[in-house]
Design an enzyme around this catalytic site. Structure first.
Site, PDB file in Angstrom:
ATOM      1  N   CYS A   2       6.794   3.778  -4.881  1.00 34.37           N
ATOM      2  CA  CYS A   2       7.853   4.394  -5.678  1.00 34.37           C
ATOM      3  C   CYS A   2       8.450   3.410  -6.680  1.00 34.37           C
ATOM      4  CB  CYS A   2       8.959   4.900  -4.768  1.00 34.37           C
ATOM      5  SG  CYS A   2       8.407   5.982  -3.454  1.00 34.37           S
ATOM      6  N   ARG A  27       2.587   1.773 -10.972  1.00 36.53           N
ATOM      7  CA  ARG A  27       2.739   1.650  -9.521  1.00 36.53           C
ATOM      8  C   ARG A  27       2.122   2.833  -8.774  1.00 36.53           C
ATOM      9  NH1 ARG A  27       6.975  -1.986  -8.259  1.00 36.53           N
ATOM     10  NH2 ARG A  27       7.564  -0.835  -6.401  1.00 36.53           N
ATOM     11  N   TRP A  75       6.255   8.117  -4.586  1.00 44.34           N
ATOM     12  CA  TRP A  75       4.975   8.188  -3.871  1.00 44.34           C
ATOM     13  C   TRP A  75       5.295   8.741  -2.498  1.00 44.34           C
ATOM     14  CZ3 TRP A  75      -0.136   7.713  -4.698  1.00 44.34           C
ATOM     15  CH2 TRP A  75      -0.956   7.493  -3.602  1.00 44.34           C
ATOM     16  N   ASN A 101      13.240   3.910  -2.184  1.00 44.15           N
ATOM     17  CA  ASN A 101      11.872   3.494  -1.885  1.00 44.15           C
ATOM     18  C   ASN A 101      11.830   3.057  -0.433  1.00 44.15           C
ATOM     19  OD1 ASN A 101      11.531   3.798  -4.606  1.00 44.15           O
ATOM     20  ND2 ASN A 101      11.210   1.637  -5.050  1.00 44.15           N
ATOM     21  N   GLY A 102      10.748   3.386   0.278  1.00 46.81           N
ATOM     22  CA  GLY A 102      10.617   2.924   1.647  1.00 46.81           C
ATOM     23  C   GLY A 102      10.579   4.063   2.642  1.00 46.81           C
ATOM     24  N   GLU A 490     -19.517  -4.070   3.816  1.00 47.30           N
ATOM     25  CA  GLU A 490     -18.396  -3.904   2.885  1.00 47.30           C
ATOM     26  C   GLU A 490     -18.421  -4.984   1.802  1.00 47.30           C
ATOM     27  OE1 GLU A 490     -14.774  -2.631   1.092  1.00 47.30           O
ATOM     28  OE2 GLU A 490     -16.410  -1.660   2.171  1.00 47.30           O
ATOM     29  N   LYS A 494     -18.653  -4.240  -2.243  1.00 43.67           N
ATOM     30  CA  LYS A 494     -17.694  -4.724  -3.231  1.00 43.67           C
ATOM     31  C   LYS A 494     -18.403  -5.391  -4.409  1.00 43.67           C
ATOM     32  CE  LYS A 494     -14.217  -3.034  -1.962  1.00 43.67           C
ATOM     33  NZ  LYS A 494     -15.094  -2.050  -1.501  1.00 43.67           N
ATOM     34  N   GLU A 497     -20.120  -2.735  -6.542  1.00 36.89           N
ATOM     35  CA  GLU A 497     -19.190  -1.858  -7.246  1.00 36.89           C
ATOM     36  C   GLU A 497     -18.671  -2.461  -8.539  1.00 36.89           C
ATOM     37  OE1 GLU A 497     -16.650   0.937  -4.267  1.00 36.89           O
ATOM     38  OE2 GLU A 497     -16.368  -1.206  -3.994  1.00 36.89           O
ATOM     39  N   HIS A 513     -36.633  -8.754  10.361  1.00 34.76           N
ATOM     40  CA  HIS A 513     -37.380  -7.503  10.307  1.00 34.76           C
ATOM     41  C   HIS A 513     -37.515  -6.992   8.874  1.00 34.76           C
ATOM     42  CE1 HIS A 513     -37.501  -6.949  14.695  1.00 34.76           C
ATOM     43  NE2 HIS A 513     -36.331  -7.586  14.664  1.00 34.76           N
ATOM     44  N   LYS A 612     -11.698   6.709  -8.448  1.00 38.50           N
ATOM     45  CA  LYS A 612     -10.919   6.265  -7.302  1.00 38.50           C
ATOM     46  C   LYS A 612     -11.040   7.248  -6.146  1.00 38.50           C
ATOM     47  CE  LYS A 612      -8.307   3.575  -5.020  1.00 38.50           C
ATOM     48  NZ  LYS A 612      -8.927   2.359  -4.489  1.00 38.50           N
TER      49      LYS A 612
END
Length: 617
Positions: A2, A27, A75, A101-102, A490, A494, A497, A513, A612
């Site tokens: 937020c 944000r 948010w 916020n929070g 992962e 990255k 990507e 193998h 995204k």
């Protein structure tokens, strides 16, 4: 994440607040709102959508006169994104207005108490509870606004940055923070004040700012200045004014060159936010409503099926190790895109855990619907409140990572692992498959992870130097065993990507193998070789690579000497439990991919062909 903006002074407040909200759009948010005081009446306008939507609505709804106002981009945390849940929120009397916020963790009990005293609520938010709590305290004890805010905040549990305005005291705004940032800009002649989540909304007006520390509040009075006090004991805090040495572009990314790098560095806080209120180490308990309310479903499950895509699938692979190791529940991890089409065998005593950062991933959403149609219990793990997956699941848990703007997920991965670890530990305790001492050890170590992630981030310069050596490589291999095999996958993802370099992740033992045929003096291989787990086996794999002249980048435990003697480069991470090691070993691999991509001049935050949130097949 937020955004807060406020103004009190001689200028017209509306344009300052609207432009300030636009400055905070980076944000991430789902709704926006504004409250203005025109000297007589409090005018509020808010809407789901963007700041541009708010501007259009304001033109139709309210006048924009007045020299005092507060604005917000939200948010969603409590309550789905809609007009009603948007901020600002007004108290029952219509006198007080708040932006926040929070998360207020104990809002439900406070809400019930206020309802018993005659209060009504329009929204589903914790914020509306807070503004009415302040009003009730102010009314019952005949307190000034600042004191009422202080008393109220001593009754709440959670995190916040707030700004509160009372139309009966139009010369002041009260602000406070705990866990969420808040800056106060001071006009040149101390006759105007700006409030914001960071300095970007007021940089063009002043370079003088005060940053509130945790558990501090400030009473900002027009023509009278700022008084800062401690929330807990009301002690006076000296006002420290800083001269800002930053430009607008820098502050939007928090001083980082890219959102991805910023989000990598946000992981200590994101992990903390994810377990805050859930991990209660002193009491040796884990509290997760979605798990507690459905404990029988979990404990009677024949198996757990995890469905996810991309990075979330890798988090699911880590969870497979955790659930089977700690809770002794059989786990299958499925690509949602395959699961939905292969006529899977699903029973009513299966638990399906669906993982998605956005909560809108089309394949995962379809997998959920398929599982529910077969009678399975679906538990969602996602980051976006009110998202489709959150609504379609029978129960779930949010990660509280905050908006992730960079397309390549970083903090989503570590916060997903954090949530899944909490669930596994809670189930293990309920089943009796973990001893009391081991349970406490896991809680302690998990609580220490954010500090250890900070320590891992200190290797950035070393990783940058390694990246420079290998930025022109055409292929990479990533190897890991046990809990760190998914981290190898992962790490490879990255790199692919954002740098567009071909990379593959493998279990270290599988190298013989097939992939070993690729190894030569031009092949960099990142090997996760932490002390806990299959260390000696991985060392043997490293020796095999070395004998074939491969270039070894070892991710090792602090103080390691054996791998250091074999590898071309080593990157150290702090020691932790094997089950928690993915939260640390992934950090160097994120930074490695980032620095290589930057050196290759790639668009780190928006890599080609990627979105995204994958909301279509």
């Amino acid at each position: 994440m937020c955004g807060i903006v406020g103004y009190i002074g001689p200028r017209k407040a509306y344009p300052i607040i609207i432009e300030g909200l636009k400055r905070l759009e980076y944000r991430g948010y789902d709704s926006a709102g504004i409250a203005l005081f025109d000297g007589k009446d409090l005018k509020v306008s808010k809407t789901k959508g963007k700041v541009a939507d708010l501007e259009a609505q304001v033109e139709k709804e309210i006048t924009t006169s007045g020299n005092v106002g507060i604005g917000h981009t939200r948010w969603a945390t409590h309550g789905v994104p809609n007009d009603v849940n948007s901020h600002p929120h007004v108290s029952n009397s219509g006198n007080l207005v708040i932006i926040h916020n929070g998360i207020i963790e104990n809002y439900e009990s406070l809400k019930l108490e206020l309802i018993s005293r005659g209060y009504t609520f329009k929204s589903d938010t914790d914020t509306e509870v807070l503004v009415n709590l302040i009003e009730e305290i102010q009314k019952q004890d005949n307190l000034k606004l600042g004191k009422a805010v202080q008393v109220a905040l001593n009754q709440v549990i959670g995190a916040y940055a707030i700004a509160v305005f009372d139309k009966n005291k139009p010369e002041e705004i009260v602000v406070a923070r705990l866990g969420s940032p808040l800056a106060i800009g001071i006009g040149d002649n101390d006759d105007e004040f700006f409030i914001a989540s960071d300095a970007s909304p007021f940089l063009e007006y002043t370079k003088n700012a005060v940053y509130l520390e945790d558990e501090e509040m400030a009473i900002i009075r027009f023509h009278k200045g700022i008084k800062i006090r401690k929330i807990k004991d009301d002690s006076v805090v000296e006002t420290f004014v800083q001269e800002l040495q930053i430009n607008l572009e820098q502050i939007e990314k928090g001083g980082f060159d890219h959102f991805m790098l910023k989000e990598i560095h946000e992981q200590p806080k994101a992990i903390t936010d994810t377990y805050r209120g859930r991990l209660l180490r002193n009491e040796a308990i884990i509290k997760m409503a979605g798990v507690e309310d459905n404990m029988k479903k979990f404990l009677n499950a024949n198996r757990i099926i995890i469905v996810a895509c991309g990075t979330s699938w890798h988090a699911g692979l880590v969870a497979e190790y955790i659930f089977e190791d700690l809770a002794r529940i059989p786990v299958e991890v499925e690509y949602a895109s395959e699961f939905r089409y292969r006529n899977p065998v699903i029973n009513e005593d299966d638990v399906v855990i669906a993982i998605s950062q956005s909560g809108e991933t089309a394949d995962t959403l379809a997998a959920i619907k398929l599982a529910r149609s077969k009678g399975a219990f679906v538990f969602g793990v996602c980051n976006v409140v009110g998202s489709s997956i959150a609504r379609e699941s029978d129960a779930g848990a949010y990660t509280h990572a905050g908006p992730e703007i960079g397309v390549a997920s970083t903090k989503a991965f570590t916060t997903q692992i954090t949530v899944l670890t909490l669930i596994a530990l809670r189930l293990a305790r309920a089943k009796g498959t973990i001893s009391s001492s081991d349970f406490r050890t896991h809680l302690l170590e998990l609580e220490l992870i954010p500090k250890k992630v900070e320590k891992a981030l200190e290797s950035d310069d070393n990783i940058k130097a390694i990246s420079k050596i290998y930025k022109d490589a055409k292929n990479f291999l990533y190897l890991g065993r046990g809990y760190n095999f998914p981290v190898a996958l992962e790490g490879a993802l990255k790199l692919k990507e954002i740098s567009y370099i071909h990379a593959e992740g493998y279990p270290a033992a599988e190298m013989k193998h097939g992939p070993i045929a690729l190894i030569d003096e031009n092949m960099p291989i990142a090997v996760i070789a932490t002390k806990k787990g299959h260390y000696e086996k991985v060392v043997s794999n490293i020796q095999e690579i070395k004998s074939r002249k491969g270039k070894i980048i070892g991710i090792v435990t602090e103080g390691d000497t054996q791998v250091r003697g074999l590898a071309d480069h080593v990157i150290e991470v702090p020691e932790t439990l094997e089950s928690l090691s993915p939260l640390l070993t992934t950090i160097p691999l994120q930074l490695l991919s980032y620095h290589i991509a930057v050196m290759l001049d790639k668009n780190v935050d928006q890599p080609r062909n990627l979105a995204k949130s994958v909301t279509v097949e």
